[in-house]
Design a protein around this motif. Structure first.
Motif, PDB file in Angstrom:
ATOM      1  N   THR A 129       4.836 -22.728  28.021  1.00 44.86           N
ATOM      2  CA  THR A 129       5.851 -21.717  28.585  1.00 44.86           C
ATOM      3  C   THR A 129       6.003 -21.761  29.937  1.00 44.86           C
ATOM      4  OG1 THR A 129       5.527 -20.446  26.386  1.00 44.86           O
ATOM      5  CG2 THR A 129       6.740 -19.344  28.452  1.00 44.86           C
ATOM      6  N   THR A 130       7.194 -22.013  30.486  1.00 44.41           N
ATOM      7  CA  THR A 130       7.368 -21.839  32.086  1.00 44.41           C
ATOM      8  C   THR A 130       8.206 -20.762  32.036  1.00 44.41           C
ATOM      9  OG1 THR A 130       9.189 -23.606  31.600  1.00 44.41           O
ATOM     10  CG2 THR A 130       7.173 -24.240  32.618  1.00 44.41           C
ATOM     11  N   ILE A 131       7.733 -19.940  33.385  1.00 44.83           N
ATOM     12  CA  ILE A 131       8.300 -18.547  33.623  1.00 44.83           C
ATOM     13  C   ILE A 131       8.773 -18.334  34.631  1.00 44.83           C
ATOM     14  CG2 ILE A 131       7.229 -16.212  33.790  1.00 44.83           C
ATOM     15  CD1 ILE A 131       6.589 -17.262  30.987  1.00 44.83           C
ATOM     16  N   TYR A 132      10.038 -17.475  34.746  1.00 46.53           N
ATOM     17  CA  TYR A 132      10.576 -16.881  35.978  1.00 46.53           C
ATOM     18  C   TYR A 132      10.692 -15.518  35.461  1.00 46.53           C
ATOM     19  CZ  TYR A 132      13.324 -15.101  39.530  1.00 46.53           C
ATOM     20  OH  TYR A 132      13.783 -14.304  40.382  1.00 46.53           O
ATOM     21  N   ALA A 133       9.694 -14.648  35.748  1.00 49.14           N
ATOM     22  CA  ALA A 133       9.919 -13.102  35.375  1.00 49.14           C
ATOM     23  C   ALA A 133      10.859 -12.496  36.362  1.00 49.14           C
ATOM     24  CB  ALA A 133       8.867 -12.467  35.488  1.00 49.14           C
ATOM     25  N   LYS A 134      11.836 -11.590  35.712  1.00 47.54           N
ATOM     26  CA  LYS A 134      12.686 -10.925  36.447  1.00 47.54           C
ATOM     27  C   LYS A 134      12.204  -9.987  37.648  1.00 47.54           C
ATOM     28  CE  LYS A 134      16.606 -12.308  34.491  1.00 47.54           C
ATOM     29  NZ  LYS A 134      17.436 -13.027  35.076  1.00 47.54           N
ATOM     30  N   PRO A 135      12.708  -9.767  38.785  1.00 47.27           N
ATOM     31  CA  PRO A 135      12.184  -8.989  39.759  1.00 47.27           C
ATOM     32  C   PRO A 135      12.251  -7.361  39.178  1.00 47.27           C
ATOM     33  CG  PRO A 135      13.476 -10.428  41.179  1.00 47.27           C
ATOM     34  CD  PRO A 135      13.827 -10.708  39.381  1.00 47.27           C
ATOM     35  N   CYS A 136      12.996  -6.997  38.577  1.00 45.86           N
ATOM     36  CA  CYS A 136      13.188  -5.623  37.884  1.00 45.86           C
ATOM     37  C   CYS A 136      12.445  -5.329  36.754  1.00 45.86           C
ATOM     38  CB  CYS A 136      14.757  -5.717  37.303  1.00 45.86           C
ATOM     39  SG  CYS A 136      15.138  -3.983  36.501  1.00 45.86           S
ATOM     40  N   ALA A 177      10.052  -6.137  31.560  1.00 44.75           N
ATOM     41  CA  ALA A 177       9.264  -6.016  30.488  1.00 44.75           C
ATOM     42  C   ALA A 177       9.615  -6.629  28.949  1.00 44.75           C
ATOM     43  CB  ALA A 177       9.741  -4.421  30.158  1.00 44.75           C
ATOM     44  N   MET A 178      11.025  -7.228  29.022  1.00 44.18           N
ATOM     45  CA  MET A 178      11.278  -7.885  27.897  1.00 44.18           C
ATOM     46  C   MET A 178      10.652  -9.254  27.698  1.00 44.18           C
ATOM     47  SD  MET A 178      15.575  -7.062  28.569  1.00 44.18           S
ATOM     48  CE  MET A 178      16.281  -8.356  27.408  1.00 44.18           C
ATOM     49  N   LEU A 179      10.141  -9.719  28.820  1.00 44.04           N
ATOM     50  CA  LEU A 179       9.627 -10.853  28.976  1.00 44.04           C
ATOM     51  C   LEU A 179       8.296 -10.971  28.180  1.00 44.04           C
ATOM     52  CD1 LEU A 179       8.781 -13.908  29.781  1.00 44.04           C
ATOM     53  CD2 LEU A 179       8.043 -12.948  32.023  1.00 44.04           C
ATOM     54  N   TRP A 180       7.538  -9.773  28.259  1.00 43.66           N
ATOM     55  CA  TRP A 180       6.253  -9.563  27.838  1.00 43.66           C
ATOM     56  C   TRP A 180       6.320  -9.381  26.078  1.00 43.66           C
ATOM     57  CZ3 TRP A 180       4.736 -11.183  31.641  1.00 43.66           C
ATOM     58  CH2 TRP A 180       4.811 -10.621  32.804  1.00 43.66           C
ATOM     59  N   ALA A 221       2.892 -21.043  32.728  1.00 47.46           N
ATOM     60  CA  ALA A 221       2.908 -21.255  34.245  1.00 47.46           C
ATOM     61  C   ALA A 221       4.297 -21.072  34.871  1.00 47.46           C
ATOM     62  CB  ALA A 221       2.529 -22.696  34.637  1.00 47.46           C
ATOM     63  N   GLY A 222       4.092 -20.496  36.010  1.00 48.83           N
ATOM     64  CA  GLY A 222       5.366 -20.257  36.948  1.00 48.83           C
ATOM     65  C   GLY A 222       5.219 -18.873  37.618  1.00 48.83           C
ATOM     66  N   ASP A 223       6.513 -18.179  38.068  1.00 47.50           N
ATOM     67  CA  ASP A 223       6.530 -17.144  38.852  1.00 47.50           C
ATOM     68  C   ASP A 223       6.419 -15.854  37.942  1.00 47.50           C
ATOM     69  OD1 ASP A 223       7.053 -15.076  40.485  1.00 47.50           O
ATOM     70  OD2 ASP A 223       8.979 -15.785  41.292  1.00 47.50           O
ATOM     71  N   PHE A 224       5.514 -15.158  37.975  1.00 41.85           N
ATOM     72  CA  PHE A 224       5.397 -14.019  36.867  1.00 41.85           C
ATOM     73  C   PHE A 224       6.041 -12.651  37.759  1.00 41.85           C
ATOM     74  CE2 PHE A 224       2.338 -17.315  35.000  1.00 41.85           C
ATOM     75  CZ  PHE A 224       2.555 -16.706  33.681  1.00 41.85           C
ATOM     76  N   ASN A 225       6.201 -12.811  39.007  1.00 45.88           N
ATOM     77  CA  ASN A 225       6.828 -11.794  39.559  1.00 45.88           C
ATOM     78  C   ASN A 225       6.024 -10.276  39.673  1.00 45.88           C
ATOM     79  OD1 ASN A 225       8.802 -11.160  41.547  1.00 45.88           O
ATOM     80  ND2 ASN A 225      10.223 -12.422  40.397  1.00 45.88           N
ATOM     81  N   ALA A 262       2.793  -1.617  50.846  1.00 43.72           N
ATOM     82  CA  ALA A 262       2.363  -0.694  49.874  1.00 43.72           C
ATOM     83  C   ALA A 262       1.364  -1.178  48.783  1.00 43.72           C
ATOM     84  CB  ALA A 262       3.580   0.088  49.231  1.00 43.72           C
ATOM     85  N   ASN A 263       0.671  -0.063  48.448  1.00 40.25           N
ATOM     86  CA  ASN A 263      -0.296  -0.193  47.198  1.00 40.25           C
ATOM     87  C   ASN A 263       0.518  -0.980  46.062  1.00 40.25           C
ATOM     88  OD1 ASN A 263      -2.566   0.850  48.649  1.00 40.25           O
ATOM     89  ND2 ASN A 263      -2.246   2.660  47.657  1.00 40.25           N
ATOM     90  N   PRO A 264      -0.262  -1.949  45.595  1.00 46.88           N
ATOM     91  CA  PRO A 264       0.548  -2.600  44.273  1.00 46.88           C
ATOM     92  C   PRO A 264       0.616  -1.644  43.286  1.00 46.88           C
ATOM     93  CG  PRO A 264      -1.785  -3.734  44.996  1.00 46.88           C
ATOM     94  CD  PRO A 264      -1.606  -2.368  45.693  1.00 46.88           C
ATOM     95  N   CYS A 265       1.974  -1.822  42.767  1.00 47.24           N
ATOM     96  CA  CYS A 265       2.450  -1.124  41.640  1.00 47.24           C
ATOM     97  C   CYS A 265       2.750  -1.765  40.307  1.00 47.24           C
ATOM     98  CB  CYS A 265       3.668  -0.431  41.890  1.00 47.24           C
ATOM     99  SG  CYS A 265       5.123  -1.094  42.796  1.00 47.24           S
ATOM    100  N   ARG A 266       2.702  -3.241  40.651  1.00 43.85           N
ATOM    101  CA  ARG A 266       3.103  -4.234  39.488  1.00 43.85           C
ATOM    102  C   ARG A 266       1.913  -4.708  38.910  1.00 43.85           C
ATOM    103  NH1 ARG A 266       6.856  -8.347  42.635  1.00 43.85           N
ATOM    104  NH2 ARG A 266       5.750  -7.606  44.322  1.00 43.85           N
ATOM    105  N   LEU A 267       0.965  -3.937  38.224  1.00 39.01           N
ATOM    106  CA  LEU A 267      -0.251  -4.165  37.688  1.00 39.01           C
ATOM    107  C   LEU A 267      -0.034  -3.507  36.258  1.00 39.01           C
ATOM    108  CD1 LEU A 267      -2.791  -3.656  40.493  1.00 39.01           C
ATOM    109  CD2 LEU A 267      -1.988  -5.825  39.574  1.00 39.01           C
ATOM    110  N   LYS A 268       0.919  -3.654  35.710  1.00 42.11           N
ATOM    111  CA  LYS A 268       1.078  -2.921  34.309  1.00 42.11           C
ATOM    112  C   LYS A 268       1.182  -4.141  33.019  1.00 42.11           C
ATOM    113  CE  LYS A 268       2.513   1.479  36.366  1.00 42.11           C
ATOM    114  NZ  LYS A 268       3.695   2.468  36.324  1.00 42.11           N
ATOM    115  N   GLY A 269       2.700  -4.379  33.205  1.00 39.45           N
ATOM    116  CA  GLY A 269       3.046  -5.230  31.831  1.00 39.45           C
ATOM    117  C   GLY A 269       2.288  -6.627  31.855  1.00 39.45           C
ATOM    118  N   PHE A 270       2.239  -7.369  32.902  1.00 39.70           N
ATOM    119  CA  PHE A 270       1.512  -8.656  32.920  1.00 39.70           C
ATOM    120  C   PHE A 270       0.066  -8.425  32.614  1.00 39.70           C
ATOM    121  CE2 PHE A 270       0.172 -12.610  35.484  1.00 39.70           C
ATOM    122  CZ  PHE A 270       0.111 -13.363  34.073  1.00 39.70           C
ATOM    123  N   ASN A 271      -0.563  -7.422  33.295  1.00 40.36           N
ATOM    124  CA  ASN A 271      -1.966  -7.404  33.318  1.00 40.36           C
ATOM    125  C   ASN A 271      -2.265  -6.761  31.612  1.00 40.36           C
ATOM    126  OD1 ASN A 271      -4.355  -5.156  33.101  1.00 40.36           O
ATOM    127  ND2 ASN A 271      -4.812  -6.641  35.130  1.00 40.36           N
TER     128      ASN A 271
END
Length: 321
Positions: free
Chosen positions: A104-111, A116-119, A136-140, A152-161
Motif C-alpha cells: 500500500t503506497t500512501i499520500y496522507a492528506k494534510p487535513c 482520518a479516512m485513510l486510517w 510506504a510513502g508520505d503519511f503526513n 510547536a510541539n507535535p500534535c500529529r501523533l494520534k491517528g497514525f500512531n
C-alpha cells in the motif's frame, strides 16, 4: 527489487521528468511511487508514460494538490491493483519464485479530518487479507515525539500512531538523514515504511534509505528488500553515456578509433570500450564520482541540520543542489 517513494511536487515543470529519470537510472528502479505531482488527466498520463515504465496506475489529484502514481515494469514484477483511494494505492506484488505480498503506497492528506479516512481505509484493507503487508510513502503524520525538530510541539501523533499500534505494525527504520521533510525552519519525519510481522519474516534484510533531498522539500525514501551491497567498480558493466553525443569531437573520435580496431563490427564494438572509458575520463572526468561526492556532502549537511539549524549550512545545501 527496490521501491522508491517520493513526494515531488510540480510534475508540470520542465525539470520534473529529468529529475525523476535520473532517480530511476541511479537506483535501477523497476517500481516507483510518486505522490503529489499536482497534474491530472492527459498531462499526467503522458508524463507517466514518458518515464519509461511499462505499466502504471494513476489516481488524479482532487483539486489543486495530491495525486498518486504507481509505476512498474511488468517484465520484472507482477502487480495486481486491488484498490485505490485519493490517499492510497493497494496492490498485490509478486514475481517468479516469490510468494505474493501486499503493498500500500500512501499520500496522507494534510487535513486531519480527511486523513482520518485513510486510517479507516487501512483498517478495511487489514481485514481483507492475512498476507505479508508493507505500507510506504508520505503519511503526513509522525509516530513519535522525536520525529520533529523545531516549531510547536507535535500534535500529529494520534491517528497514525493509534492505527500503527492496534495493527501490530513494525517501523522499518532508516539510514541517512533522520528527517524527510523540511521548510528550513521545521524538520519532520513524515515519509516512512511500516510492515506487518509476516512481511518482515519474508524480507528479514529489508531496509530503508533516506536519499538526500535535491529537488523537493521531501527526500525520496528507498525500500531495499535485500541488504545493500557495495558493488565493485571492476564488476560494474560498461554503459554508453548520452552526454557523449553532445560533445563536438565525439563523432571524429569514434570514427578514428573504429578505423584502427581490426576485426568484425562486434570485435570493433568491444575494442572501442577501453578507448571510450579513457576519452570519458579525459574529457568529462569522473562525473559519477563527483555526483556521489556531492550527494554524500548533502547527506552529511542534512544529517547535521537534523541536530542544529545553521544559516551557513542552509546556504551550502542550496549551493550544492
Amino acid at each position: 527489487m527496490d521501491l522508491v517513494c517520493w513526494n515531488v511536487r510540480g510534475a508540470a515543470c520542465t525539470s520534473f521528468r529529468n529529475n525523476v529519470v535520473e532517480l530511476i537510472r541511479t537506483h535501477h528502479l523497476d517500481l516507483l511511487f510518486i505522490c503529489e505531482p499536482r497534474i491530472s488527466g492527459k498531462k499526467a498520463l503522458d508524463m507517466a508514460k514518458s518515464l519509461g515504465f511499462s505499466s502504471y496506475e494513476i489516481v488524479d489529484p482532487v483539486g489543486f494538490s495530491g495525486g498518486l502514481w504507481l509505476l512498474w515494469n511488468d517484465n520484472k514484477i507482477n502487480i495486481q491493483i486491488l484498490g485505490t483511494t485519493d490517499q492510497a494505492i493497494t496492490s498485490c506484488v509478486s514475481w517468479h519464485g516469490q510468494a505474493p505480498w501486499i503493498l500500500t503506497t500512501i499520500y496522507a492528506k494534510p487535513c486531519a479530518s480527511k486523513r482520518a479516512m485513510l486510517w479507516d481505509y487501512l483498517n478495511f484493507v487489514a481485514s481483507c487479507h492475512q498476507l505479508p503487508w508493507i505500507l510506504a510513502g508520505d503519511f503526513n503524520e509522525m509516530l513519535f515525539m522525536e520525529d520533529k525538530l523545531g516549531g510547536a510541539n507535535p500534535c500529529r501523533l494520534k491517528g497514525f500512531n493509534k492505527w500503527f499500534t492496534e495493527n501490530d505494525m513494525i517501523d522499518l527504520g532508516y539510514s541517512g538523514p533522520k528527517f524527510t521533510w523540511t521548510n528550513n525552519r521545521v524538520f519532520e519525519r513524515l515519509d516512512r515504511a511500516v510492515c506487518n510481522l509476516n512481511w518482515m519474516q519474508m524480507f528479514p534484510d529489508a531496509n530503508v534509505l533516506h536519499i538526500p533531498r535535491t529537488k523537493s522539500d521531501h527526500c525520496p525514501i528507498k525500500i531495499c528488500l535485500q541488504s545493500r551491497q557495495i558493488s565493485s567498480p571492476i564488476a560494474r558493466p560498461f554503459r554508453f553515456e548520452a552526454m557523449w553525443m553532445q560533445h563536438g569531437n565525439f563523432k571524429d573520435f569514434v570514427t578514428q578509433k573504429w578505423g584502427q580496431i581490426p576485426g568484425s563490427a562486434l570485435d570493433k564494438s568491444y575494442g572501442l570500450i577501453p578507448h571510450l572509458k579513457q576519452w570519458n575520463h579525459n574529457i568529462f572526468g569522473h562525473l559519477k564520482r563527483k555526483k556521489t561526492l556531492i550527494l554524500a556532502r548533502l547527506d552529511g549537511i542534512q544529517k547535521a541540520l537534523c541536530h542544529c539549524q545553521s544559516t551557513s549550512l542552509f546556504m551550502l545545501e542550496d549551493s550544492l543542489v
